[in-house]
Design an enzyme around this catalytic site. Structure first.
Site, short mmCIF file in Angstrom:
data_model
loop_
_atom_site.label_atom_id
_atom_site.label_comp_id
_atom_site.label_asym_id
_atom_site.label_seq_id
_atom_site.Cartn_x
_atom_site.Cartn_y
_atom_site.Cartn_z
N SER A 125 0.84 -1.21 0.00
CA SER A 125 0.00 0.00 0.00
C SER A 125 0.86 1.24 0.00
CB SER A 125 -0.90 0.02 1.24
OG SER A 125 -0.12 -0.06 2.42
N ALA A 127 0.37 5.50 0.73
CA ALA A 127 -0.56 6.44 1.37
C ALA A 127 -1.43 7.15 0.34
CB ALA A 127 0.22 7.45 2.21
N LYS A 178 10.78 -6.92 3.59
CA LYS A 178 10.67 -6.50 2.18
C LYS A 178 11.30 -5.13 1.97
CE LYS A 178 7.37 -3.32 2.85
NZ LYS A 178 7.36 -1.91 2.39
N THR A 235 7.09 -2.71 -3.46
CA THR A 235 8.16 -1.82 -3.04
C THR A 235 9.45 -1.99 -3.85
OG1 THR A 235 8.75 -3.37 -1.29
CG2 THR A 235 7.35 -1.55 -0.69
N ARG A 242 9.81 4.66 -0.55
CA ARG A 242 10.96 5.40 -0.02
C ARG A 242 12.19 4.51 0.06
NH1 ARG A 242 8.06 7.49 5.31
NH2 ARG A 242 7.18 5.40 5.03
#
Length: 313
Positions: A125, A127, A178, A235, A242
């Site tokens: 997910s 934001a 992860k 990710t 990030r």
């Protein structure tokens, strides 16, 4: 009083507040909530009227409390507010392992607030996607099946779908580990090693994740779900991550944005210590720890991985 309180008004906490307000009032606590109806950490998103920002922690202490607090700040936060939080359903949204203690968020909650019901919300997910109401599926992990069932229904919306598990260890480690692999994938792309190298890192990284998680009591199937493989795919392939962007900067030899939380950097160091203590080989995670600490450059890390003995998959 709201049925749901969110502690932490960063991008993710704010996004959850926006999404969950579809079910009713949500109180959002942050140290600085003087942002009116738009949080600068989540630009372009207007807070619905059902979201009630507050700078007073007591006003956000609902029956279900979501902790949108970074993993490395969680221990201190819990100890500072243990009396107020104890006895509630406390859902950690952090993805990491405490560097100082080697504890996971749920374990920290259980130790500091023994009368609370610990749970974990994790999975693939971003934001911005959650706040925009885009379809998102997450894992809710709680060792108490009845409490987990209640929280699953309270925290699900038409666009936010929660899958329940009792394997808290697996869900937490999937979400934490992860991030480490995402840094490695970003470094490979940033250094110009290409998508084939990234695919190899993701595949072998997933093997590392599963190996450590199972050794710590997790179920292998949990790592194959949303909180492990699903989050890993997201990710390691998106610039919205990030951790991936941090890896890109390492690979390119560029400075990373100051003040941006990169959970995977601290988690890599914690994982290296855990793996060493259990005698588990985690070569990619070990190289990420070395990269994050500045002990090794990207080319050196790749050379070290390529020099490992050939073996069966």
């Amino acid at each position: 009083m709201s049925a749901i309180g969110i502690l932490g008004a960063g991008a993710f906490g704010t996004a959850l507040a926006v999404a969950l307000s579809a079910n009713g009032p949500v109180t959002l606590w942050g140290r600085d909530v003087a942002f009116g109806r738009e949080n600068p950490r989540l630009p372009g998103v207007t807070l619905p009227e059902a979201v009630r920002p507050t700078g007073e922690l007591d006003r956000a202490l609902a029956p279900i409390v979501l902790l949108a607090i970074p993993a490395q700040a969680l221990s201190t936060f819990l100890r500072d507010h243990a009396a107020a939080l104890d006895g509630r359903a406390i859902v950690s949204c952090a993805k990491g392992i405490d560097l100082a203690t080697g504890r996971s968020p749920a374990r920290l909650i259980a130790e500091v607030c023994p009368a609370a019901t610990p749970a974990v919300l994790t999975g693939p997910s971003f934001a911005a996607d959650i706040a925009r109401g885009l379809p998102t599926a997450l894992t809710l992990a709680c060792a108490d099946p009845a409490a987990g069932h209640r929280m699953q229904h309270a925290l699900s919306t038409a666009a936010l779908r929660l899958y329940r598990t009792e394997d808290v260890t697996g869900a937490e480690l999937g979400g934490a580990l992860k991030n480490v692999i995402a840094i490695a994938a970003g470094a490979a792309i940033g250094a110009g090693f290409g998508d084939s190298a990234r695919a190899a890192i993701v595949t072998r990284g997933f093997a590392e994740m599963t190996r450590l998680a199972v050794a710590m009591g997790a179920q292998a199937d949990t790592l194959s779900g949303l909180s492990g493989l699903g989050d890993l795919i997201l990710t390691t392939t998106s610039d919205q991550s990030r951790n991936f962007r941090f890896g890109l900067s390492l690979g390119r030899g560029e400075p990373f944005a100051a003040g941006v939380t990169v959970e995977g950097a601290a988690t890599a160091r914690a994982v290296a210590a855990l793996a060493a203590g259990k005698g588990i080989e985690m070569p990619i995670s070990a190289q990420v720890a070395a990269l994050a600490e500045g002990r090794r450059g990207v080319e050196e890390a790749v050379e070290a991985l390529l020099a490992r003995p050939l073996k069966e998959e």
